[in-house]
Scaffold this motif. Structure first.
Motif, short mmCIF file in Angstrom:
data_model
loop_
_atom_site.label_atom_id
_atom_site.label_comp_id
_atom_site.label_asym_id
_atom_site.label_seq_id
_atom_site.Cartn_x
_atom_site.Cartn_y
_atom_site.Cartn_z
N GLU A 1 0.83 -1.20 0.00
CA GLU A 1 0.00 0.00 0.00
C GLU A 1 0.86 1.26 0.00
N ILE A 2 1.94 1.21 0.76
CA ILE A 2 2.85 2.36 0.79
C ILE A 2 3.45 2.60 -0.60
N VAL A 3 3.88 1.51 -1.24
CA VAL A 3 4.47 1.64 -2.58
C VAL A 3 3.44 2.17 -3.57
N LEU A 4 2.22 1.62 -3.52
CA LEU A 4 1.21 2.04 -4.50
C LEU A 4 0.72 3.46 -4.24
N CYS A 5 0.82 3.93 -3.01
CA CYS A 5 0.53 5.36 -2.75
C CYS A 5 1.55 6.24 -3.48
N LYS A 6 2.79 5.81 -3.52
CA LYS A 6 3.81 6.54 -4.26
C LYS A 6 3.53 6.47 -5.77
N VAL A 7 3.07 5.33 -6.24
CA VAL A 7 2.67 5.19 -7.64
C VAL A 7 1.52 6.16 -7.95
N ASP A 8 0.55 6.26 -7.02
CA ASP A 8 -0.55 7.22 -7.19
C ASP A 8 -0.02 8.64 -7.35
N GLU A 9 0.98 8.96 -6.53
CA GLU A 9 1.57 10.29 -6.59
C GLU A 9 2.20 10.55 -7.95
N ASP A 10 2.90 9.54 -8.47
CA ASP A 10 3.54 9.68 -9.79
C ASP A 10 2.49 9.84 -10.89
N LEU A 11 1.40 9.07 -10.81
CA LEU A 11 0.36 9.13 -11.83
C LEU A 11 -0.44 10.43 -11.75
N GLY A 12 -0.43 11.06 -10.58
CA GLY A 12 -1.17 12.31 -10.39
C GLY A 12 -0.71 13.43 -11.28
N THR A 13 0.49 13.34 -11.80
CA THR A 13 1.01 14.38 -12.69
C THR A 13 0.31 14.36 -14.05
N HIS A 14 -0.49 13.30 -14.31
CA HIS A 14 -1.20 13.17 -15.59
C HIS A 14 -2.70 13.31 -15.40
N ALA A 15 -3.13 13.98 -14.33
CA ALA A 15 -4.55 14.04 -13.99
C ALA A 15 -5.40 14.69 -15.07
N ASP A 16 -4.78 15.52 -15.94
CA ASP A 16 -5.56 16.18 -16.99
C ASP A 16 -5.86 15.24 -18.15
N GLU A 17 -5.26 14.05 -18.16
CA GLU A 17 -5.43 13.13 -19.28
C GLU A 17 -6.37 11.97 -18.96
N TYR A 18 -6.45 11.59 -17.71
CA TYR A 18 -7.32 10.48 -17.34
C TYR A 18 -7.60 10.52 -15.85
N ASN A 19 -8.68 9.86 -15.45
CA ASN A 19 -9.02 9.69 -14.04
C ASN A 19 -9.07 8.20 -13.74
N TYR A 20 -8.59 7.81 -12.57
CA TYR A 20 -8.63 6.38 -12.24
C TYR A 20 -8.94 6.19 -10.77
N ILE A 21 -9.37 4.98 -10.47
CA ILE A 21 -9.66 4.56 -9.10
C ILE A 21 -8.81 3.33 -8.82
N ARG A 22 -8.20 3.29 -7.65
CA ARG A 22 -7.43 2.10 -7.25
C ARG A 22 -8.10 1.46 -6.04
N ASN A 23 -8.46 0.19 -6.17
CA ASN A 23 -8.95 -0.61 -5.05
C ASN A 23 -7.88 -1.63 -4.70
N ILE A 24 -7.09 -1.32 -3.69
CA ILE A 24 -5.93 -2.12 -3.27
C ILE A 24 -4.94 -2.20 -4.43
N ASP A 25 -5.01 -3.26 -5.27
CA ASP A 25 -4.09 -3.34 -6.40
C ASP A 25 -4.82 -3.47 -7.73
N ASP A 26 -6.11 -3.14 -7.72
CA ASP A 26 -6.91 -3.15 -8.96
C ASP A 26 -7.16 -1.72 -9.40
N TYR A 27 -6.84 -1.43 -10.66
CA TYR A 27 -7.00 -0.08 -11.20
C TYR A 27 -8.15 -0.04 -12.20
N GLU A 28 -9.00 0.98 -12.09
CA GLU A 28 -10.01 1.28 -13.10
C GLU A 28 -9.77 2.71 -13.56
N CYS A 29 -9.53 2.88 -14.84
CA CYS A 29 -9.21 4.20 -15.39
C CYS A 29 -10.32 4.62 -16.36
N TYR A 30 -10.67 5.89 -16.30
CA TYR A 30 -11.68 6.46 -17.20
C TYR A 30 -11.01 7.55 -18.01
#
Length: 299
Positions: A1-30
């Motif tokens: 969870e700690i690692v994937l929170c850091k991944v979330d932070e990295d992906l946040g720099t692309h927030a203008d291109e897509y939105n996603y939801i993470r449930n533990i280790d499952d990602y749904e992107c819109y």
């Protein structure tokens, strides 16, 4: 969870291109376009790769919208549950339900189907033939999807009154199979059951545990050895942990085992304050034991 929170932070720099939801280790992107969806997969792959994690491409897909609101397997499984008769379930009904469950599992390759079914059936009463059939089949499916073992206490062992002797037999089979196919997650759950229900597994080879190089099975073997008073097993594991501590990279990769195994004097300097303050990263063993008398065996 700690690692994937850091991944979330990295992906946040692309927030203008897509939105996603993470449930533990499952990602749904819109995403607005298929190109943006594909870019999300590339960005996610790169972000995970920084931490030696990988996408599971068998479970990765791009779906054009509009799509169904709820996964179709949820509706199908709910329909199969709805036609089960009230009262005590006979074996024939359980067999039919399991048949439909397996079909959905083959269609989706998603073990969440099994978890959903286990959760839904935990309060149903079955006759003895049905109960034994159901328990054995769930144990079979867990061999294929080992993380299902994490639900066995709550959804199988307790609601279906599984005898400790049956759990012992299952754990022995799990250990033998796990090391045969190098499925160390399965072996880790076997040791968890041994710790929780207070029994010895019959065929645990500490040298195979060490040779696995898997931090979780090593940590579980250490906790198991301490709980069961297996001094020679604990000694071998501690010696292995000391060897790991001599290499910074090895310690970083296997810290959950090495830290728990070693004393303050043997851990790297930056970890010493944690040891000094009795910080641990595993639950107290007594807290996971069932609340029952020592001679209790579920009937």
């Amino acid at each position: 969870e700690i690692v994937l929170c850091k991944v979330d932070e990295d992906l946040g720099t692309h927030a203008d291109e897509y939105n996603y939801i993470r449930n533990i280790d499952d990602y749904e992107c819109y995403a607005d376009t298929r190109e943006h969806a594909e870019k999300f997969l590339v960005d996610l792959k790169d972000a995970l790769g920084k931490y030696n994690l990988r996408l599971n491409y068998e479970k990765t897909k791009i779906v054009e919208l509009p799509a169904e609101y709820e996964d179709s397997w949820v509706r199908k499984l709910a329909a199969k549950l709805a036609i089960l008769p009230d009262g005590v379930l006979p074996k024939k009904n359980v067999e039919a339900f399991i048949g439909g469950l397996v079909e959905l599992l083959r269609e989706t390759n998603n073990a969440s189907v099994v978890y959903y079914a286990m959760k839904a059936l935990r309060n149903r009463v079955m006759n003895e033939d049905a109960r034994l059939y159901y328990l054995k089949y769930m144990a079979h499916l867990a061999v294929l999807y080992p993380y299902l073992y994490g639900y066995f206490d709550k959804y199988l062992f307790e609601p279906f009154d599984v005898r400790v002797s049956a759990i012992v037999d299952m754990a022995d089979r799990m250990i033998a199979h796990a090391f045969e196919v190098r499925n160390y997650e399965e072996a880790s759950f076997a040791l968890y059951f041994a710790i929780r229900y207070g029994f010895n597994v019959s065929d645990l080879d500490v040298h195979k545990v060490i040779d696995s190089g898997d931090a979780v099975i090593c940590a579980m073997a250490l906790l198991y050895a301490r709980r069961r008073g297996l001094i020679s097993v604990e000694r071998d594991l501690v010696a292995y942990a000391k060897m790991i501590a001599q290499n910074e990279k090895s310690f970083q990769e296997q810290w959950i085992f090495a830290y728990e195994a070693l004393s303050e004097a043997d851990v790297p300097d930056e970890w010493k304050p944690l040891k000094r303050n009795d910080v641990t990263f595993v639950k107290d063993i007594d807290s996971i034991s069932p609340v029952c008398e020592s001679e209790f065996e579920a009937e």
